[in-house]
Scaffold this motif. Structure first.
Motif, mmCIF file in Angstrom:
data_model
loop_
_atom_site.group_PDB
_atom_site.id
_atom_site.type_symbol
_atom_site.label_atom_id
_atom_site.label_comp_id
_atom_site.label_asym_id
_atom_site.label_seq_id
_atom_site.Cartn_x
_atom_site.Cartn_y
_atom_site.Cartn_z
ATOM 1 N N THR A 33 1.600 -0.970 1.681
ATOM 2 C CA THR A 33 2.357 -2.217 1.596
ATOM 3 C C THR A 33 2.442 -2.532 0.112
ATOM 4 O O THR A 33 1.931 -1.789 -0.718
ATOM 5 C CB THR A 33 1.654 -3.381 2.319
ATOM 6 O OG1 THR A 33 0.568 -3.835 1.499
ATOM 7 C CG2 THR A 33 1.128 -2.968 3.676
ATOM 8 N N GLU A 34 3.100 -3.644 -0.224
ATOM 9 C CA GLU A 34 3.186 -4.016 -1.627
ATOM 10 C C GLU A 34 1.919 -4.704 -2.113
ATOM 11 O O GLU A 34 1.824 -5.071 -3.285
ATOM 12 C CB GLU A 34 4.415 -4.893 -1.866
ATOM 13 C CG GLU A 34 4.366 -6.278 -1.224
ATOM 14 C CD GLU A 34 4.889 -6.284 0.220
ATOM 15 O OE1 GLU A 34 4.718 -5.259 0.904
ATOM 16 O OE2 GLU A 34 5.451 -7.302 0.648
ATOM 17 N N PRO A 92 2.885 -8.325 4.458
ATOM 18 C CA PRO A 92 3.084 -6.977 3.954
ATOM 19 C C PRO A 92 4.079 -6.243 4.837
ATOM 20 O O PRO A 92 4.072 -6.410 6.055
ATOM 21 C CB PRO A 92 1.693 -6.345 4.039
ATOM 22 C CG PRO A 92 0.971 -7.137 5.068
ATOM 23 C CD PRO A 92 1.542 -8.530 5.019
ATOM 24 N N ASP A 93 4.934 -5.467 4.221
ATOM 25 C CA ASP A 93 5.917 -4.691 4.961
ATOM 26 C C ASP A 93 5.422 -3.261 4.964
ATOM 27 O O ASP A 93 5.441 -2.590 3.958
ATOM 28 C CB ASP A 93 7.270 -4.797 4.254
ATOM 29 C CG ASP A 93 8.349 -4.076 5.040
ATOM 30 O OD1 ASP A 93 8.004 -3.425 6.046
ATOM 31 O OD2 ASP A 93 9.513 -4.166 4.636
ATOM 32 N N PHE A 94 4.954 -2.816 6.107
ATOM 33 C CA PHE A 94 4.435 -1.452 6.135
ATOM 34 C C PHE A 94 5.275 -0.594 7.061
ATOM 35 O O PHE A 94 4.796 0.270 7.763
ATOM 36 C CB PHE A 94 2.953 -1.429 6.523
ATOM 37 C CG PHE A 94 2.615 -2.157 7.785
ATOM 38 C CD1 PHE A 94 2.419 -1.462 8.947
ATOM 39 C CD2 PHE A 94 2.499 -3.545 7.801
ATOM 40 C CE1 PHE A 94 2.097 -2.129 10.114
ATOM 41 C CE2 PHE A 94 2.163 -4.205 8.965
ATOM 42 C CZ PHE A 94 1.975 -3.506 10.130
#
Lengths: 310, 310
Positions: B128-129, A297-299
């Protein structure tokens, strides 16, 4: 690994050429790396950091006796560089480029190259938002695609050797027609970049009205757009001017599609929005399965380790 | 740290509520965490992984005797949840929400809350996605903004206590008017998401024509768009339907601006493109200086360490 080209000349010393220099040196792929950049400041920086074995003051001097010449300048500058170096190329040398547009580069470069020189256009699908001679690093190409768009009469042995170099730097190679490349890249890179530039421009206008808040509270979506929109202005100006038709075609489709979704919002058609967003989620899975991104996940990247240093 | 609320009820057990549960537990901020989700499957998963101390089958049961109630459901579901829990809220309890739109949530929720309950709307700029009860992790809010949009008559002590909780989970807090929040977020998050969804939809159409290549060769720009466009469809449908005016306003400005750049490409006006791209680069610097992202070059996240596990 062993030397693939005895002498490599890098014309243009930005992110891509710099990363090639680091990658070739790390793996011992070139006997000697000679570099040239048009800007005296860039040449001076390259000399200071020892980016190449030699930095020459002219492109003609850089290509003398080179077995591989890499044109790593903005797409709009390729023709002029080719005209300058053409008479100085060694017979049997390979010339490649790393431009994001291929047909326009072929049209601009090919006429200036003498018979007996192998021209094999290429495009590494790799980069960061940084540019300049200090931006490169050896692992930039690792696990990325490096597309080659050879001409119909390109020499198979020369193509194979260039492919060996590219793969030895960590990239995966594939070959395709230049026109097809330009359409695929218009979808996956050129149109998205223009859209990101546009959205950041809109935010900039609003910021002038509402103060600093757009920056302060930049959320995930916008933050990614600003990163894309921080890419090198000269490079991108040239990409759009030289892949004009495909980019305008894709932008036309984009606007149509956007109007459909805007209308769904205006009409309150939640089902249409939900169905659309469900479909786009599936394409993301395909990209992860294709190994082009991770599921991590890109947070927001706050607190990541510092950039790899050259 | 010490307990800030004796009993916290989480209504909705997705990414945000799950991350709150992890963060509160890690720092010992809640005496007891009670959870409820509408879907039986989500409740079952939450029980299996021990996300909360207790998971109840009704929202009313979850909020009984709770000192803090967090509405973490899609924006379009907030009103119905508020109607359901309103009669069961403890006098003096605080109700907050984590919706990405604030004015519509206030309009939907406030009428259902009895006097003596403190309603303090909020919005963590974090995500996040990924979605669902397994997607959360304790560090999601670290160094991110958590905006509060209190009502004119909100109790200062209740606002302060909620702010303490949010900061103890690692977030930074700020307060603003709900309408202003909705405009800022339309620029920095809502419009960018719709644009990303649209561009991925265009690529999906083309993929059906040209095979898998769009996915295969997805370059940096598009890869970021697909990540954004992989976000939860229900959540985003509701965001657009409930922040309709601000989103349509921003999209209108965006389209105007895009047409200007498209025209510059068509006319071959390189200077205009260059100037525009130079301006947008500056806004990126502002975001880095504001600590909302790092300067670390993003060259595709292939090979990053795996996702943090809950």
């Amino acid at each position: 690994m062993s030397v693939i080209y005895q002498r490599v000349a890098l014309i243009g010393l930005g992110l891509i050429a710099g990363s090639m220099a680091h990658a070739m040196r790390e793996a011992g792929l070139a006997g000697e790396i000679v570099g040239h950049a048009r800007s005296a400041e860039t040449r001076e920086t390259a000399r200071q950091i020892g980016l190449c074995d030699r930095v020459t003051d002219s492109a003609a001097a850089a290509v003398a006796d080179a077995d591989l010449v890499v044109l790593a300048v903005p797409v709009g500058a390729m023709g002029a560089v080719a005209a300058e170096i053409g008479p100085h190329l060694k017979p049997g040398a390979t010339v490649t480029d790393v431009g994001s547009v291929k047909q326009a580069v072929i049209d601009a470069v090919a006429p200036h190259l003498p018979a007996g020189v192998h021209f094999i256009p290429g495009h590494p699908l790799a980069g960061t938002e940084h540019s300049g001679p200090r931006a490169g690093f050896a692992t930039l190409f690792r696990n990325r695609w490096w597309l080659l768009t050879p001409l119909p009469d390109s020499d198979a042995a020369a193509i194979g050797r260039l492919g060996d170099l590219v793969r030895a730097m960590g990239a995966k190679t594939d070959s395709m027609d230049a026109g097809h490349h330009d359409l695929v890249l218009a979808v996956t890179s050129h149109a998205p970049h223009l859209i990101a530039y546009t959205m950041v421009g809109v935010a900039d206008h609003l910021r002038r009205v509402s103060g600093e808040e757009v920056i302060q509270y930049s959320a995930a979506g916008f933050r990614d757009f600003t990163r894309i929109a921080a890419s090198d202005p000269t490079m991108w100006r040239d990409v759009f001017l030289h892949n004009k038709e495909a980019t305008l075609d894709i932008l036309g489709r984009f606007t149509e599609e956007l109007f459909v979704l805007q209308r769904a919002i205006r009409m309150g058609d939640g089902q249409q929005l939900f169905d659309y967003f469900t479909r786009t989620r599936a394409i993301r899975r395909g990209i992860i399965e294709a190994g082009q991104d991770t599921e991590a996940p890109d947070f927001g990247r706050v607190g990541l380790p510092p950039a790899p240093k050259a």
